[in-house]
Design a protein around this motif. Structure first.
Motif, PDB file in Angstrom:
ATOM      1  N   TYR A 184       0.821  -1.204   0.000  1.00 16.94           N
ATOM      2  CA  TYR A 184       0.000   0.000   0.000  1.00 16.94           C
ATOM      3  C   TYR A 184       0.861   1.262   0.000  1.00 16.94           C
ATOM      4  O   TYR A 184       0.516   2.266  -0.626  1.00 16.94           O
ATOM      5  N   ASP A 185       1.974   1.220   0.705  1.00 18.35           N
ATOM      6  CA  ASP A 185       2.892   2.367   0.678  1.00 18.35           C
ATOM      7  C   ASP A 185       3.420   2.591  -0.731  1.00 18.35           C
ATOM      8  O   ASP A 185       3.562   3.726  -1.183  1.00 18.35           O
ATOM      9  N   ARG A 186       3.741   1.504  -1.421  1.00 15.91           N
ATOM     10  CA  ARG A 186       4.244   1.635  -2.800  1.00 15.91           C
ATOM     11  C   ARG A 186       3.186   2.229  -3.720  1.00 15.91           C
ATOM     12  O   ARG A 186       3.500   2.987  -4.635  1.00 15.91           O
ATOM     13  N   ALA A 187       1.933   1.908  -3.470  1.00 12.66           N
ATOM     14  CA  ALA A 187       0.856   2.393  -4.343  1.00 12.66           C
ATOM     15  C   ALA A 187       0.434   3.821  -4.017  1.00 12.66           C
ATOM     16  O   ALA A 187       0.197   4.627  -4.923  1.00 12.66           O
ATOM     17  N   PHE A 188       0.354   4.152  -2.721  1.00  8.91           N
ATOM     18  CA  PHE A 188      -0.294   5.407  -2.324  1.00  8.91           C
ATOM     19  C   PHE A 188       0.640   6.429  -1.698  1.00  8.91           C
ATOM     20  O   PHE A 188       0.231   7.580  -1.479  1.00  8.91           O
ATOM     21  N   GLY A 189       1.880   6.052  -1.419  1.00  9.57           N
ATOM     22  CA  GLY A 189       2.861   7.015  -0.954  1.00  9.57           C
ATOM     23  C   GLY A 189       2.548   7.618   0.402  1.00  9.57           C
ATOM     24  O   GLY A 189       1.867   7.003   1.234  1.00  9.57           O
ATOM     25  N   ARG A 190       3.008   8.865   0.611  1.00 10.76           N
ATOM     26  CA  ARG A 190       2.905   9.513   1.921  1.00 10.76           C
ATOM     27  C   ARG A 190       2.023  10.753   1.925  1.00 10.76           C
ATOM     28  O   ARG A 190       1.843  11.389   2.965  1.00 10.76           O
ATOM     29  N   ASP A 191       1.473  11.104   0.777  1.00  5.86           N
ATOM     30  CA  ASP A 191       0.713  12.344   0.657  1.00  5.86           C
ATOM     31  C   ASP A 191      -0.751  12.089   1.016  1.00  5.86           C
ATOM     32  O   ASP A 191      -1.469  11.396   0.291  1.00  5.86           O
ATOM     33  N   ARG A 192      -1.204  12.668   2.118  1.00  4.78           N
ATOM     34  CA  ARG A 192      -2.585  12.445   2.571  1.00  4.78           C
ATOM     35  C   ARG A 192      -3.606  12.953   1.546  1.00  4.78           C
ATOM     36  O   ARG A 192      -4.676  12.359   1.388  1.00  4.78           O
ATOM     37  N   ALA A 193      -3.295  14.032   0.861  1.00  3.87           N
ATOM     38  CA  ALA A 193      -4.209  14.541  -0.168  1.00  3.87           C
ATOM     39  C   ALA A 193      -4.379  13.507  -1.281  1.00  3.87           C
ATOM     40  O   ALA A 193      -5.479  13.344  -1.829  1.00  3.87           O
ATOM     41  N   PHE A 194      -3.299  12.805  -1.608  1.00  2.00           N
ATOM     42  CA  PHE A 194      -3.400  11.756  -2.620  1.00  2.00           C
ATOM     43  C   PHE A 194      -4.241  10.604  -2.096  1.00  2.00           C
ATOM     44  O   PHE A 194      -5.055  10.036  -2.832  1.00  2.00           O
ATOM     45  N   TRP A 195      -4.059  10.232  -0.834  1.00  3.96           N
ATOM     46  CA  TRP A 195      -4.883   9.168  -0.261  1.00  3.96           C
ATOM     47  C   TRP A 195      -6.370   9.502  -0.424  1.00  3.96           C
ATOM     48  O   TRP A 195      -7.155   8.656  -0.822  1.00  3.96           O
ATOM     49  N   THR A 196      -6.723  10.746  -0.103  1.00  2.00           N
ATOM     50  CA  THR A 196      -8.127  11.163  -0.191  1.00  2.00           C
ATOM     51  C   THR A 196      -8.618  11.117  -1.635  1.00  2.00           C
ATOM     52  O   THR A 196      -9.728  10.645  -1.920  1.00  2.00           O
ATOM     53  N   ALA A 197      -7.792  11.604  -2.552  1.00  2.00           N
ATOM     54  CA  ALA A 197      -8.179  11.623  -3.964  1.00  2.00           C
ATOM     55  C   ALA A 197      -8.347  10.222  -4.533  1.00  2.00           C
ATOM     56  O   ALA A 197      -9.145  10.017  -5.462  1.00  2.00           O
ATOM     57  N   ALA A 198      -7.611   9.257  -3.982  1.00  2.34           N
ATOM     58  CA  ALA A 198      -7.652   7.886  -4.496  1.00  2.34           C
ATOM     59  C   ALA A 198      -8.568   6.973  -3.689  1.00  2.34           C
ATOM     60  O   ALA A 198      -8.596   5.766  -3.929  1.00  2.34           O
ATOM     61  N   SER A 199      -9.334   7.526  -2.767  1.00  2.00           N
ATOM     62  CA  SER A 199     -10.170   6.742  -1.869  1.00  2.00           C
ATOM     63  C   SER A 199     -11.621   6.708  -2.335  1.00  2.00           C
ATOM     64  O   SER A 199     -12.293   7.748  -2.335  1.00  2.00           O
ATOM     65  N   PRO A 200     -12.148   5.551  -2.722  1.00  2.00           N
ATOM     66  CA  PRO A 200     -13.566   5.493  -3.100  1.00  2.00           C
ATOM     67  C   PRO A 200     -14.488   6.042  -2.013  1.00  2.00           C
ATOM     68  O   PRO A 200     -15.469   6.740  -2.318  1.00  2.00           O
ATOM     69  N   TYR A 201     -14.193   5.746  -0.764  1.00  2.00           N
ATOM     70  CA  TYR A 201     -15.022   6.239   0.339  1.00  2.00           C
ATOM     71  C   TYR A 201     -15.078   7.763   0.334  1.00  2.00           C
ATOM     72  O   TYR A 201     -16.162   8.363   0.451  1.00  2.00           O
ATOM     73  N   HIS A 202     -13.943   8.406   0.210  1.00  2.00           N
ATOM     74  CA  HIS A 202     -13.898   9.866   0.285  1.00  2.00           C
ATOM     75  C   HIS A 202     -14.374  10.533  -1.002  1.00  2.00           C
ATOM     76  O   HIS A 202     -14.805  11.689  -0.971  1.00  2.00           O
ATOM     77  N   GLN A 203     -14.290   9.829  -2.116  1.00  2.00           N
ATOM     78  CA  GLN A 203     -14.722  10.391  -3.396  1.00  2.00           C
ATOM     79  C   GLN A 203     -16.179  10.079  -3.713  1.00  2.00           C
ATOM     80  O   GLN A 203     -16.697  10.539  -4.733  1.00  2.00           O
ATOM     81  N   TRP A 204     -16.843   9.323  -2.859  1.00  2.00           N
ATOM     82  CA  TRP A 204     -18.222   8.897  -3.132  1.00  2.00           C
ATOM     83  C   TRP A 204     -19.140  10.108  -3.230  1.00  2.00           C
ATOM     84  O   TRP A 204     -19.072  11.022  -2.416  1.00  2.00           O
TER      85      TRP A 204
END
Length: 280
Positions: A184-204
């Protein structure tokens, strides 16, 4: 414990991906971009005319996998072609070349390409459902959460999504786990804004597509994430159905299409979505 979990997740993903196999003779490959990974295979049943379309998206930790692997096509292909449905299996760019948001964009472009080619191939561009496994389940759920991503790629609105065993529905929650798997670290890195942008839950959004979330009861995280997404969807007046299955992560994909109550349940969701177009 952490290393055992990483090993198990990677082994499961590899088993689900399987080995790359030659495409059946009826496959037609479409390019939807200049990169060699930007390709999609179309499998049409004999005599197809305005057939519903299932778009398959493989898994592989966002880093490997292939559209022709037995783990993604396998029993599904034979079963759904027998049902008279056109099946499209998608490749997309992978880590480290492309992060999950770029990958979701690739899948959206692939959907648009399939819809453009649908009538010539015997399919109906207005009756499309997306089905993804593992990392592919995350990608189709992300597209289903905010269909504007699909529209931006030139795709018509699909009718629904089937997510096969993703534990990345809430990427933020997953990335905040102190002992999360390294994949998951390899896919999503350390940027919380990126986590949010890539999260189905948050983008719903309230425009989200109906979604069936199949989850393995043999994993600690997939079903809780699916249920949280269902609660989020309900709060916005949209629909996520959760179906727990006592199957391994790999078997969730591999056994779909084999004769079982599980296959019947997924088929029922697909048929209901295909028929919904006639009612809408």
């Amino acid at each position: 414990m952490k290393h055992r979990l990483v090993h198990w997740l990677l082994a499961s993903a590899l088993a689900a991906a399987g080995t790359v196999a030659a495409a059946p003779p009826a496959a037609r490959e479409l390019a939807y971009g200049p990169d060699p990974r930007q390709r999609v295979d179309l499998y049409a049943p004999a005599g197809a005319a305005r057939a519903p379309i299932v778009v398959l998206v493989h898994g592989g930790a966002w880093a490997f996998g292939d559209k022709r692997s037995p783990g993604i096509v396998g029993a599904k292909l034979a079963h759904w072609r027998e049902a008279g449905w056109l099946v499209a299996s998608v490749n997309y760019r992978l880590l480290p070349q492309a992060d999950p948001l770029i990958q979701a964009g690739d899948v959206a472009r692939a959907v648009a390409a399939v819809q453009r080619a649908a009538r010539e191939a015997g399919g109906d561009p207005d009756r499309v459902v997306l089905v993804g496994h593992s990392a592919g389940a995350h990608l189709v759920a992300l597209l289903g959460a905010a269909p504007a991503r699909l529209a931006a790629a030139g795709a018509r609105r699909p009718l629904g999504v089937v997510a096969l065993d993703s534990a990345a529905m809430d990427v933020v929650e997953m990335m905040e786990l102190p002992r999360r798997p390294a994949l998951y670290d390899r896919a999503f890195g350390r940027d919380r804004a990126f986590w949010t942008a890539a999260s189905p839950y948050h983008q719903w959004t309230a425009e989200a597509l109906p979604l069936l979330a199949v989850c393995s009861t043999r994993r600690p995280d997939a079903c809780p994430q699916a249920r949280a997404l269902a609660a989020r969807a309900a709060a916005l007046g949209t629909h996520v159905t959760v179906r727990p299955e006592p199957l391994t992560h790999a078997a969730i994909s591999r056994e779909l299409g084999s004769r079982s109550a599980y296959t019947d349940a997924v088929d029922a969701f697909l048929r209901a979505r295909f028929e919904a177009y006639r009612r809408d």
